[in-house]
Design a protein around this motif. Structure first.
Motif, PDB file in Angstrom:
ATOM      1  N   LEU A 192      63.544  76.767  30.938  1.00 26.40           N
ATOM      2  CA  LEU A 192      62.386  76.018  30.453  1.00 26.40           C
ATOM      3  C   LEU A 192      61.877  76.577  29.125  1.00 26.40           C
ATOM      4  O   LEU A 192      61.539  75.809  28.213  1.00 26.40           O
ATOM      5  CB  LEU A 192      61.266  76.052  31.496  1.00 26.40           C
ATOM      6  N   VAL A 193      61.818  77.892  29.015  1.00 28.73           N
ATOM      7  CA  VAL A 193      61.381  78.513  27.758  1.00 28.73           C
ATOM      8  C   VAL A 193      62.274  78.072  26.604  1.00 28.73           C
ATOM      9  O   VAL A 193      61.794  77.713  25.518  1.00 28.73           O
ATOM     10  CB  VAL A 193      61.382  80.052  27.888  1.00 28.73           C
ATOM     11  N   LEU A 194      63.576  78.064  26.829  1.00 26.69           N
ATOM     12  CA  LEU A 194      64.523  77.642  25.786  1.00 26.69           C
ATOM     13  C   LEU A 194      64.351  76.169  25.443  1.00 26.69           C
ATOM     14  O   LEU A 194      64.398  75.782  24.263  1.00 26.69           O
ATOM     15  CB  LEU A 194      65.959  77.919  26.252  1.00 26.69           C
ATOM     16  N   LEU A 195      64.150  75.338  26.464  1.00 29.04           N
ATOM     17  CA  LEU A 195      63.940  73.908  26.214  1.00 29.04           C
ATOM     18  C   LEU A 195      62.659  73.670  25.423  1.00 29.04           C
ATOM     19  O   LEU A 195      62.637  72.840  24.487  1.00 29.04           O
ATOM     20  CB  LEU A 195      63.870  73.154  27.542  1.00 29.04           C
ATOM     21  N   CYS A 196      61.605  74.382  25.767  1.00 32.99           N
ATOM     22  CA  CYS A 196      60.324  74.210  25.064  1.00 32.99           C
ATOM     23  C   CYS A 196      60.435  74.655  23.605  1.00 32.99           C
ATOM     24  O   CYS A 196      59.780  74.075  22.728  1.00 32.99           O
ATOM     25  CB  CYS A 196      59.226  75.005  25.765  1.00 32.99           C
ATOM     26  N   ARG A 197      61.248  75.660  23.366  1.00 31.20           N
ATOM     27  CA  ARG A 197      61.443  76.121  21.974  1.00 31.20           C
ATOM     28  C   ARG A 197      62.012  75.000  21.121  1.00 31.20           C
ATOM     29  O   ARG A 197      61.672  74.872  19.928  1.00 31.20           O
ATOM     30  CB  ARG A 197      62.393  77.319  21.949  1.00 31.20           C
ATOM     31  N   VAL A 198      62.845  74.161  21.723  1.00 34.62           N
ATOM     32  CA  VAL A 198      63.458  73.046  21.004  1.00 34.62           C
ATOM     33  C   VAL A 198      62.547  71.813  21.016  1.00 34.62           C
ATOM     34  O   VAL A 198      62.291  71.204  19.975  1.00 34.62           O
ATOM     35  CB  VAL A 198      64.825  72.693  21.613  1.00 34.62           C
ATOM     36  N   MET A 199      62.033  71.447  22.190  1.00 33.04           N
ATOM     37  CA  MET A 199      61.263  70.209  22.330  1.00 33.04           C
ATOM     38  C   MET A 199      59.962  70.232  21.528  1.00 33.04           C
ATOM     39  O   MET A 199      59.551  69.219  20.958  1.00 33.04           O
ATOM     40  CB  MET A 199      60.945  69.951  23.812  1.00 33.04           C
ATOM     41  N   ARG A 395      39.472  64.826  29.953  1.00 32.45           N
ATOM     42  CA  ARG A 395      38.065  65.246  30.015  1.00 32.45           C
ATOM     43  C   ARG A 395      37.683  66.077  28.786  1.00 32.45           C
ATOM     44  O   ARG A 395      36.535  66.050  28.332  1.00 32.45           O
ATOM     45  CB  ARG A 395      37.838  66.050  31.289  1.00 32.45           C
ATOM     46  N   ASN A 396      38.634  66.829  28.256  1.00 28.71           N
ATOM     47  CA  ASN A 396      38.394  67.683  27.084  1.00 28.71           C
ATOM     48  C   ASN A 396      38.807  67.015  25.772  1.00 28.71           C
ATOM     49  O   ASN A 396      39.019  67.691  24.770  1.00 28.71           O
ATOM     50  CB  ASN A 396      39.130  69.011  27.255  1.00 28.71           C
ATOM     51  N   ARG A 397      38.948  65.703  25.808  1.00 30.11           N
ATOM     52  CA  ARG A 397      39.249  64.899  24.615  1.00 30.11           C
ATOM     53  C   ARG A 397      40.558  65.311  23.953  1.00 30.11           C
ATOM     54  O   ARG A 397      40.688  65.310  22.736  1.00 30.11           O
ATOM     55  CB  ARG A 397      38.091  64.992  23.604  1.00 30.11           C
ATOM     56  N   GLN A 398      41.533  65.671  24.809  1.00 30.18           N
ATOM     57  CA  GLN A 398      42.892  65.958  24.354  1.00 30.18           C
ATOM     58  C   GLN A 398      43.851  65.133  25.210  1.00 30.18           C
ATOM     59  O   GLN A 398      44.722  65.688  25.882  1.00 30.18           O
ATOM     60  CB  GLN A 398      43.205  67.452  24.508  1.00 30.18           C
ATOM     61  N   PRO A 399      43.698  63.799  25.215  1.00 36.57           N
ATOM     62  CA  PRO A 399      44.460  62.965  26.158  1.00 36.57           C
ATOM     63  C   PRO A 399      45.969  63.058  25.960  1.00 36.57           C
ATOM     64  O   PRO A 399      46.465  63.162  24.839  1.00 36.57           O
ATOM     65  CB  PRO A 399      43.950  61.549  25.855  1.00 36.57           C
ATOM     66  N   ILE A 400      46.661  63.033  27.093  1.00 36.99           N
ATOM     67  CA  ILE A 400      48.124  63.022  27.102  1.00 36.99           C
ATOM     68  C   ILE A 400      48.554  61.713  27.743  1.00 36.99           C
ATOM     69  O   ILE A 400      48.197  61.431  28.887  1.00 36.99           O
ATOM     70  CB  ILE A 400      48.689  64.212  27.911  1.00 36.99           C
ATOM     71  N   SER A 401      49.317  60.898  27.023  1.00 38.58           N
ATOM     72  CA  SER A 401      49.719  59.601  27.552  1.00 38.58           C
ATOM     73  C   SER A 401      50.852  59.752  28.560  1.00 38.58           C
ATOM     74  O   SER A 401      51.519  60.794  28.635  1.00 38.58           O
ATOM     75  CB  SER A 401      50.177  58.677  26.418  1.00 38.58           C
ATOM     76  N   PHE A 402      51.056  58.704  29.339  1.00 36.21           N
ATOM     77  CA  PHE A 402      52.125  58.696  30.337  1.00 36.21           C
ATOM     78  C   PHE A 402      53.470  58.982  29.680  1.00 36.21           C
ATOM     79  O   PHE A 402      54.233  59.831  30.150  1.00 36.21           O
ATOM     80  CB  PHE A 402      52.162  57.341  31.042  1.00 36.21           C
ATOM     81  N   TRP A 403      53.762  58.303  28.589  1.00 34.67           N
ATOM     82  CA  TRP A 403      55.070  58.443  27.953  1.00 34.67           C
ATOM     83  C   TRP A 403      55.199  59.742  27.174  1.00 34.67           C
ATOM     84  O   TRP A 403      56.291  60.289  27.041  1.00 34.67           O
ATOM     85  CB  TRP A 403      55.366  57.247  27.056  1.00 34.67           C
ATOM     86  N   GLN A 404      54.089  60.247  26.646  1.00 38.73           N
ATOM     87  CA  GLN A 404      54.141  61.534  25.954  1.00 38.73           C
ATOM     88  C   GLN A 404      54.600  62.632  26.909  1.00 38.73           C
ATOM     89  O   GLN A 404      55.396  63.493  26.542  1.00 38.73           O
ATOM     90  CB  GLN A 404      52.765  61.883  25.382  1.00 38.73           C
ATOM     91  N   PHE A 405      54.096  62.566  28.136  1.00 38.25           N
ATOM     92  CA  PHE A 405      54.523  63.524  29.157  1.00 38.25           C
ATOM     93  C   PHE A 405      55.938  63.228  29.632  1.00 38.25           C
ATOM     94  O   PHE A 405      56.789  64.119  29.700  1.00 38.25           O
ATOM     95  CB  PHE A 405      53.564  63.474  30.349  1.00 38.25           C
ATOM     96  N   LYS A 407      58.553  61.607  28.424  1.00 33.34           N
ATOM     97  CA  LYS A 407      59.740  61.753  27.571  1.00 33.34           C
ATOM     98  C   LYS A 407      60.259  63.193  27.578  1.00 33.34           C
ATOM     99  O   LYS A 407      61.465  63.436  27.423  1.00 33.34           O
ATOM    100  CB  LYS A 407      59.434  61.293  26.145  1.00 33.34           C
ATOM    101  N   TYR A 408      59.360  64.145  27.770  1.00 39.01           N
ATOM    102  CA  TYR A 408      59.790  65.539  27.918  1.00 39.01           C
ATOM    103  C   TYR A 408      60.155  65.844  29.369  1.00 39.01           C
ATOM    104  O   TYR A 408      61.096  66.600  29.645  1.00 39.01           O
ATOM    105  CB  TYR A 408      58.678  66.488  27.459  1.00 39.01           C
ATOM    106  N   GLY A 409      59.416  65.244  30.299  1.00 42.07           N
ATOM    107  CA  GLY A 409      59.659  65.483  31.711  1.00 42.07           C
ATOM    108  C   GLY A 409      61.051  65.066  32.149  1.00 42.07           C
ATOM    109  O   GLY A 409      61.687  65.749  32.965  1.00 42.07           O
ATOM    110  N   LEU A 410      61.528  63.949  31.617  1.00 40.13           N
ATOM    111  CA  LEU A 410      62.863  63.478  31.982  1.00 40.13           C
ATOM    112  C   LEU A 410      63.945  64.456  31.531  1.00 40.13           C
ATOM    113  O   LEU A 410      64.926  64.693  32.239  1.00 40.13           O
ATOM    114  CB  LEU A 410      63.116  62.096  31.369  1.00 40.13           C
ATOM    115  N   ILE A 411      63.751  65.047  30.348  1.00 41.55           N
ATOM    116  CA  ILE A 411      64.719  66.027  29.839  1.00 41.55           C
ATOM    117  C   ILE A 411      64.730  67.267  30.722  1.00 41.55           C
ATOM    118  O   ILE A 411      65.791  67.744  31.159  1.00 41.55           O
ATOM    119  CB  ILE A 411      64.377  66.419  28.384  1.00 41.55           C
ATOM    120  N   VAL A 412      63.539  67.795  31.002  1.00 38.93           N
ATOM    121  CA  VAL A 412      63.431  69.006  31.813  1.00 38.93           C
ATOM    122  C   VAL A 412      63.989  68.773  33.214  1.00 38.93           C
ATOM    123  O   VAL A 412      64.720  69.614  33.756  1.00 38.93           O
ATOM    124  CB  VAL A 412      61.959  69.481  31.887  1.00 38.93           C
TER     125      VAL A 412
END
Length: 434
Positions: A192-199, A395-405, A407-412
């Protein structure tokens, strides 16, 4: 599955899921609207939706979240999260990727000891403060933590709710999970660390001025209320002990969390209204709607038919069966949440294991656990931790959309499930035959 209720339930679920994905309306509205339609068409009823443990709202999950949100809400007022944020950034020398690695490792380890939902409730506020201090986008760091929580939670019996269901049905112990899945979880955390370095490579922007400013800060000065901090930490330790001692005390995690929240509110000077204001009510409502919708699919036999078809495909072949179960569980857990998926598949898996004349620690159970736990990373609603973090981000005004999550989730998910399949084959078939 020939009656109209089944097809109507499928239509309602697909419609609500489409609205959640498209984000045309808020996901809470889509989930509650879908739940209302399930009740209206008779796919489920009030007794099944609100009182059934297998096909309705999982109140243990709801009240566990509520209790831990209240405890975290009190701890936020002490300055503890600011302290941890400054400490983490200084340890990482304010280098963004180092910060992410530290947060991933901490999250994975903590998720193995606690459950992944409790972990993200504690880590997410720290992450938001770290990103604010370093002027970094919070989304990549929060998403990486969700992945780490689900991967770390795979390692132990208490790390992810599906593991608890599997352990109960198969008669597996804490040590069984530790010896079977912890080594793989450690490997997947490194991957996961290696994937995050790239993604997320474009998000690691180093700001020398902000870094220098943070390195001069004294983290101890962030503590606003030492007395409240001591009270909060004592209660948190007691709650964690209650989770760990579940086999002895026989208290559900939800009861432990609520007792802890009630005790903390009672002994502290924080107003009850202030604590309740920290609860992510939209997130709890979303879970309730999702549970009712999935309950409609269970009550009408839709999920049961899918599970039986899967069992038919598996047959008596252990190798191909475990691979099919692993892959199918990963796919289904990304769509309908891994908790109801495992609740439905556990009795079917038990029948398969019994038919194969195998013991409780059979490879099929590990295939189910890995597919469900890791498949939860696939989409924004694949696991409880995902939904909780998205709620905190919004809630903290940093929304994450369904697809934003997603598109990375499918790779991981694809990478970790593939590695898990190789691990299952190597440990239970290749080495076992030598």
């Amino acid at each position: 599955m020939n009656d109209w209720h089944s097809w109507a339930a499928i239509a309602v679920f697909i419609g609500a899921y489409t609205l959640i994905i498209s984000e045309k309306i808020h996901r809470v509205a889509a989930a509650l609207g879908g739940a209302a339609l399930m009740l209206a068409i008779g796919a489920t009823d009030d007794r099944s939706a609100f009182y059934s443990t297998g096909s309705g709202i999982d109140w243990n999950v709801i009240f566990l979240l509520m209790g831990m949100m209240m405890i975290v809400g009190v701890l936020k007022k002490t300055g503890m999260f600011e302290y941890l944020a400054i400490w983490a950034v200084k340890k990482a020398r304010a280098k963004p990727f180092r910060v992410m690695v530290m947060l991933i490792v901490i999250t994975a380890l903590t998720s193995a000891l606690l459950d992944n939902v409790t972990t993200v409730l504690l880590i997410a506020p720290v992450t938001l403060l770290v990103c604010e201090r370093l002027a970094l986008p919070a989304a990549p760091f929060l998403i990486a933590e969700v992945f780490a929580s689900n991967i770390g939670g795979t390692a132990t019996l208490v790390g992810d709710p599906p593991n608890i269901i599997i352990a109960s049905r198969a008669g597996l112990t804490f040590n069984d999970f530790l010896t079977q899945l912890a080594p793989l979880s450690a490997v997947l955390t490194v991957v996961l660390v290696l994937l995050c370095r790239v993604m997320f490579r474009k998000s690691f922007l180093y700001d020398e001025e902000r870094a220098a400013e943070i390195m001069t800060l004294e983290e101890r000065e962030a503590i606003k209320n030492p007395r409240l901090l001591v009270q909060g930490l004592i209660v948190l330790v007691l709650v964690v002990a209650g989770f760990v001692l579940h086999p002895v005390l026989h208290y559900e995690p939800s009861i432990v969390a609520l007792l802890g929240a009630g005790l903390l509110v009672a002994i502290s000077t924080v107003e009850t209204g202030e604590v309740l204001a920290e609860v992510e009510w939209p997130t709890l409502a979303f879970f309730a709607g999702l549970f009712i919708m999935i309950g409609g699919l269970i009550e009408t036999g839709v999920i049961g038919e899918i599970s039986k078809a899967l069992a038919h495909v598996i047959g008596g072949n252990e190798l191909s069966g475990s691979m099919v179960l692993l892959t199918a569980s990963a796919v289904l857990s990304g769509i309908v949440d891994n908790i109801p998926h495992v609740a439905t598949m556990a009795p079917i898996t038990a029948d398969l294991v019994h038919a194969m004349g195998a013991s409780g620690g059979h490879v099929m159970w590990w295939a189910l656990a890995l597919g469900a736990d890791l498949g939860g990373n696939a989409t924004a609603i694949g696991a409880s931790a995902n939904v909780v973090v998205l709620g905190i981000a919004e809630r903290n005004r940093q929304p994450i959309s369904f697809w934003q999550f997603t598109k990375y989730g499918l790779i991981v998910t694809a990478v970790t499930v593939a590695i898990s399949a190789a691990y299952v084959w190597l440990r239970h078939f290749a080495l076992a035959s030598t």
